[in-house]
Write a protein that holds these residues in place. Structure first.
Motif, PDB file in Angstrom:
ATOM      1  N   PRO A  88      12.273 -21.444  -4.443  1.00 52.52           N
ATOM      2  CA  PRO A  88      13.736 -21.566  -4.446  1.00 52.52           C
ATOM      3  C   PRO A  88      14.231 -22.988  -4.649  1.00 52.52           C
ATOM      4  O   PRO A  88      15.342 -23.190  -5.125  1.00 52.52           O
ATOM      5  CB  PRO A  88      14.122 -21.023  -3.067  1.00 52.52           C
ATOM      6  N   ARG A 104      19.371 -13.246  -4.178  1.00 50.49           N
ATOM      7  CA  ARG A 104      18.191 -13.488  -4.999  1.00 50.49           C
ATOM      8  C   ARG A 104      16.912 -13.008  -4.309  1.00 50.49           C
ATOM      9  O   ARG A 104      15.845 -13.056  -4.905  1.00 50.49           O
ATOM     10  CB  ARG A 104      18.065 -14.988  -5.305  1.00 50.49           C
ATOM     11  N   SER A 105      17.032 -12.545  -3.072  1.00 52.07           N
ATOM     12  CA  SER A 105      15.854 -12.104  -2.326  1.00 52.07           C
ATOM     13  C   SER A 105      15.283 -10.842  -2.957  1.00 52.07           C
ATOM     14  O   SER A 105      15.956  -9.807  -3.037  1.00 52.07           O
ATOM     15  CB  SER A 105      16.224 -11.850  -0.866  1.00 52.07           C
ATOM     16  N   GLY A 113      14.260 -22.100  -8.256  1.00 55.03           N
ATOM     17  CA  GLY A 113      15.350 -21.210  -7.926  1.00 55.03           C
ATOM     18  C   GLY A 113      15.012 -19.752  -8.148  1.00 55.03           C
ATOM     19  O   GLY A 113      15.838 -18.875  -7.925  1.00 55.03           O
TER      20      GLY A 113
END
Length: 425
Positions: free
Chosen positions: A358, A201-202, A387
């Motif tokens: 997140p 997800r970075s 998130g």
């Protein structure tokens, strides 16, 4: 043969053994690294063409001999492909002038019979006017395509050659509305582009990869193949996902009765995926994620509308205050450089800050830390995503670069965009 330097021959036995082991370890490491990126690990994609490609035309014809039967089969395939495109009635002689190539997918030639599955490619410049497709169509932003095959509990992408990646590499996307960026999987690409990458997800990771391939977003077509027995029927469950958050788009199933029919099934699946992605593009679902490429932040229409509305309201308030405030008179003051609150508000500006949230804790602390930044007069959430990335509307008494510097001094990693910032911790 491994040679030992003279200075090591006279060295004590432990030092000599250690040196030899170090050399061997280095050689093994280099060999392992070469093995990871060597070999056949990908299939180069074919060059995209704007010609009109019709695949999967089945013919079963006869002739005076094998060659005559084959020619009859090709002419029959041309007519069937033209009918599939809903083309107007034209003689065979003119139809042959529109065909640029015949693609043999599978054929069986007998003494007087020809049974085959063919593809027919029509030249768009000559056939487009008859089909009403001479105009140009808009295309999507470049989309990095990562075909993933799951079989036997193993997920593969470019680590080894597989039929799913081959189907995507050999398919002709020239007439598609999606601009597919198809890696070949050669060299270090097989180490960088793996199934594990789709779970990241970075945005920093994704930005590096997309910049390397010149893409704006990512598509992940997944083929989950289940064999009933070796060489026997295979059932494929196909799932279309997209974006750095691996969002679900659509899924479908197909079935091949044997291993020989698997390539044809995968080609049909690729065509189905292209239709799914094209429909998503037309509906507005498939658009580049605004959280990517933070060096040049692209704001969504909703955020742009919110900014425009806030600026209009601020301008109207300023004009109303100018009408109501009387002409100023000279008044002595002991602090000539001091600014009152009204002056600070008038000199402030509204900026959009995209912050990585997140967890719920980071979501709660982000707004309080931003409000405590010197010069910030107000901060409110306009879009929340625990998130993912949330959007905060910040009123700041200064320029955008000054706000970025103030946030960096408080420990944020900041990327500056057009009247917007992307921050994370």
């Amino acid at each position: 043969m491994l040679s030992i330097p003279s200075r090591l021959r006279d060295a004590p036995a432990p030092a000599l053994v250690g040196a030899v082991l170090a050399v061997l370890a280095t050689m093994l490491a280099v060999t392992a690294l070469v093995a990871q990126v060597g070999g056949n690990r990908g299939i180069a994609p074919v060059a995209s063409s704007t010609d009109i490609d019709v695949r999967g035309i089945e013919v079963n014809v006869t002739g005076d001999n094998a060659e005559d039967a084959r020619q009859n089969g090709w002419r029959e395939a041309q007519r069937l492909a033209w009918e599939k495109l809903d083309g107007p009635d034209i003689p065979d002689s003119r139809l042959e002038s529109l065909v640029s190539a015949i693609v043999v997918e599978q054929e069986n030639i007998g003494p007087r019979r020809y049974v085959a599955t063919l593809g027919v490619i029509f030249d768009r410049q000559r056939a487009g006017a008859l089909l009403g497709a001479s105009g140009s169509r808009s295309r999507s932003a470049p989309m990095l395509t990562l075909p993933t095959m799951i079989s036997g509990g193993t997920q593969t992408m470019f680590e080894v050659r597989n039929p799913w990646q081959q189907a995507w590499a050999e398919y002709q996307f020239g007439s598609s509305t999606i601009d597919y960026v198809r890696p070949s999987g050669s060299g270090g690409e097989s180490l960088l582009l793996t199934y594990g990458q789709t779970g990241r997800r970075s945005r920093a990771w994704w930005n590096n990869i997309l910049d390397q391939f010149g893409a704006a977003d990512v598509l992940v077509p997944i083929a989950n193949l289940r064999w009933e027995w070796p060489g026997g029927p295979v059932e494929g469950r196909f799932t279309a996902r997209y974006g750095p958050d691996n969002r679900f788009l659509e899924s479908f199933t197909m079935r091949a009765e044997s291993a020989e029919q698997l390539p044809a099934m995968l080609r049909r699946a690729v065509a189905r995926f292209d239709a799914i992605f094209s429909e998503a593009l037309e509906s507005g679902t498939l658009s580049p994620d605004p959280t990517l490429t933070l060096d040049n932040v692209e704001l969504s229409p909703q955020i742009r509308a919110l900014l425009d509305e806030a600026r209009r309201a601020e301008a109207e308030e300023s004009r109303a205050e100018e009408r109501d405030v009387p002409e100023p008179t000279a008044q002595p003051t002991s602090e000539p450089n001091a600014l009152d609150p009204d002056t600070l508000v008038a000199a402030s500006a509204i900026y959009v800050v995209q912050v990585a949230t997140p967890t719920s804790e980071s979501y709660d602390t982000a707004i309080s830390l931003i409000r405590g930044t010197p010069g910030v007069l107000g901060a409110t959430y306009t879009s929340t995503a625990v998130g993912g990335n949330s959007i905060i509307r910040v009123t700041y008494s200064g320029e955008l670069s000054a706000l970025a510097a103030a946030l960096r001094s408080r420990g944020w990693a900041v990327n500056e965009g057009s009247n917007a910032l992307g921050i994370s911790r």
